[in-house]
Scaffold this active site. Structure first.
Site, short mmCIF file in Angstrom:
data_model
loop_
_atom_site.label_atom_id
_atom_site.label_comp_id
_atom_site.label_asym_id
_atom_site.label_seq_id
_atom_site.Cartn_x
_atom_site.Cartn_y
_atom_site.Cartn_z
N LYS A 135 36.62 56.93 37.90
CA LYS A 135 37.27 58.09 38.52
C LYS A 135 38.61 57.65 39.11
O LYS A 135 38.70 56.57 39.73
CB LYS A 135 36.36 58.65 39.61
CG LYS A 135 36.82 59.96 40.24
CD LYS A 135 35.81 60.44 41.30
CE LYS A 135 36.19 61.78 41.90
NZ LYS A 135 35.21 62.24 42.92
N SER B 32 33.86 67.02 42.16
CA SER B 32 35.18 66.64 41.72
C SER B 32 35.20 65.55 40.66
O SER B 32 36.23 65.37 40.00
CB SER B 32 36.00 66.15 42.93
OG SER B 32 35.40 64.99 43.48
N SER C 7 30.05 65.60 44.74
CA SER C 7 30.96 65.37 43.61
C SER C 7 30.45 64.45 42.52
O SER C 7 31.09 64.35 41.46
CB SER C 7 32.30 64.83 44.11
OG SER C 7 33.08 65.90 44.57
N1 GLN Z 1 33.05 70.14 46.31
C1 GLN Z 1 33.02 69.53 47.60
C2 GLN Z 1 34.39 69.64 48.24
O1 GLN Z 1 35.22 70.24 47.67
C3 GLN Z 1 32.59 68.11 47.49
C4 GLN Z 1 33.64 67.24 46.93
C5 GLN Z 1 33.23 65.80 46.87
O2 GLN Z 1 32.06 65.45 46.96
N2 GLN Z 1 34.22 64.94 46.78
O3 GLN Z 1 34.65 69.16 49.29
#
Ligand code: GLN
Length: 477
Positions: A72, A147, A171
């Site tokens: 990532k 994400s 995410s």
């Molecule tokens: N979707 C969640 C957010 O937008 C979690 C994102 C993540 O785990 N990095 O904060």
């Protein structure tokens, strides 16, 4: 090919890691236009593979010998641009490498490329990436989740057997569920955060994706452990591969009632109940558990996460790293840089977090969120007196369509309703593909007490064995 099979063949001298890296790169170049899982390939991948060959020839036995991995793009890679999905870091070449990446390389893995993500990991679909969205390999009109959507898509499309993601509120698990792969969020601190570009430091964790449970376990045995460069990392080496052979007979498994109510897709509910039925057949004692405190998890998460983000992102001001927009004086330069190079979702989070922390509202928002966070952790502790692990759907629905939730941030945030609580409490959680709804993959989430990460692999292993890996299939597209 599975990671453990690649490593075995390379260690025996029967598979050439350079040739494998070459083929992997060629396949990604041919096929990734459909998915946009990758932001950038590693120009040094063949050189890395060559070094693996030398080490194996010199007699080293490497647990991930020659295994191509995707990383990532919020994990730093020395000398290789790392963007965090943001314009502000578009040309940032990190001077150091994240510990998680370093450990994979030490174990013989070859970094093939960097994967797409929502800007600074803020999002649930990869649509907030400054470089365009990724697509779900099971249906390219749908999101892969986020994400870490690029890493999930890369594994789902079988471009790589193993990928790294990060999980602040879901995410890793949510994109794993949407793309039909395994995704693991370890106990907070179990994997070093050194070199992970910070979103919300008290919630952030690094973890792996794979289509094979042994591969996921192998990766965790390599990743877990104390790192002198991350003071919050724990001295708890992994025993994940060994846990695959553990016993589920007598394991007390509690399904969280609130997560199967209205709002949960019927196909998702059916897959979750099917998962529980299989575990019961394997000898687990399945029961129901109420966790009413979870009602506050999403609100609590979005206060804690945005507050920490507003602080962490203060460093992108055009002075030390990242892009700079010229201006007549320093303050104007900082303002213009941040206005120009942060995307709209990141700005929204900074505004929310700054508001929640502001002196007049601190007690009402951030202060209360910390109390709710403690109440949620206590609720889990209570549940774990009666159960060894908890089960929920990873997400309430399967993957949604590209564009569907962009105009409505709250509906996007709601896809994390079942995943954020584990981050607030620091608990390990694993998303396991367990069925299909309307032709799309469904993931089931298993949650264990802190530092009982391996127990999740024991339970998942029993399920995968009993169902003969029926749900662990790459997307064909
Ligand atoms: N979707 C969640 C957010 O937008 C979690 C994102 C993540 O785990 N990095 O904060």
């Amino acid at each position: 090919m599975q990671a453990h099979a690649i490593a075995a063949a390379v260690n025996r001298g029967e598979l050439d890691p350079v040739e494998l890296a070459r083929q992997t790169l060629a396949r990604i170049e041919r096929e990734d236009a459909k998915y946009h899982a990758f932001l950038r390939l590693n120009p040094n991948a063949l050189e890395e593979a060559r070094r693996v060959t030398e080490r194996v020839r010199a007699g080293e036995r490497l647990p991930l010998a020659g295994v191509p991995v995707a990383v990532k793009d919020n994990l730093t890679t020395q000398g290789l641009v790392t963007t965090a999905g943001s314009r502000i870091l578009e040309d940032f070449v990190p001077p150091y490498t994240a510990t998680a990446v370093e450990r994979l390389r030490q174990a013989g893995a070859v970094v093939i490329g960097k994967t797409n993500l929502d800007e600074f990991a803020m999002g649930s679909s990869t649509e907030h990436s400054a470089f365009g969205p990724s697509k779900n390999p099971h249906d390219p009109t749908r999101v892969p989740g986020g994400s870490s959507g690029g890493s999930a898509a890369a594994v789902a499309a079988a471009l790589v057997p193993l990928a790294l993601g990060s999980d602040t509120g879901g995410s890793i698990r949510q994109p794993a569920a949407y793309t039909g792969v395994l995704g693991f969020k370890p106990t907070y601190g179990r994997v070093s955060r050194y070199g992970l570009i910070a979103y919300a430091s008290s919630l952030d964790v690094v973890g792996p994706f794979a289509l094979d449970l042994s591969d996921l376990a192998l990766a965790m045995d390599v990743l877990a452990g104390k790192d002198p460069k991350d003071a919050t990392s724990l001295d708890a080496p992994g025993a994940f591969v060994a846990a695959l052979k553990g016993e589920v007979r007598g394991l007390r498994v509690g399904v969280v009632e609130e997560t199967l109510g209205p709002g949960t897709d019927p196909g998702v509910k059916a897959a979750t109940l099917g998962f529980l039925r299989v575990l019961a057949e394997e000898g687990a004692e399945v029961g129901e558990v109420k966790l009413p405190e979870l009602e506050f998890a999403l609100a609590t998460y979005y206060l804690v996460a945005t507050s920490e983000a507003s602080s962490n992102l203060a460093r992108y001001d055009g002075t030390l790293y990242g892009r700079r927009e010229p201006a007549p004086d320093l303050v104007q330069m900082m303002k213009r840089t941040r206005a120009k190079f942060f995307g709209p979702e990141v700005k929204r989070r900074i505004l929310m977090g700054t508001f929640a922390l502001s002196s007049g509202y601190y007690d009402a928002y951030y202060g209360r969120a910390l109390k709710a966070r403690r109440a949620i952790a206590n609720a889990f502790a209570r549940a774990f007196r009666a159960f060894d692990l908890l089960v929920t759907p990873t997400a309430p629905t399967p993957a949604f369509r590209l564009g569907e939730k962009l105009a409505d941030p709250l509906s996007m945030y709601l896809t994390d309703v079942n995943t954020v609580a584990a981050n607030l409490a620091g608990l390990p959680a694993l998303s396991v593909p367990a069925g299909y709804a309307g032709g799309l993959p469904v993931g089931v989430q298993l949650i264990a007490p802190a530092l009982s990460d391996e127990r999740l692999f024991t339970a998942a292993s029993a399920f995968v064995r009993a169902t003969e890996g029926a749900y662990l299939k790459p997307a064909v597209g």
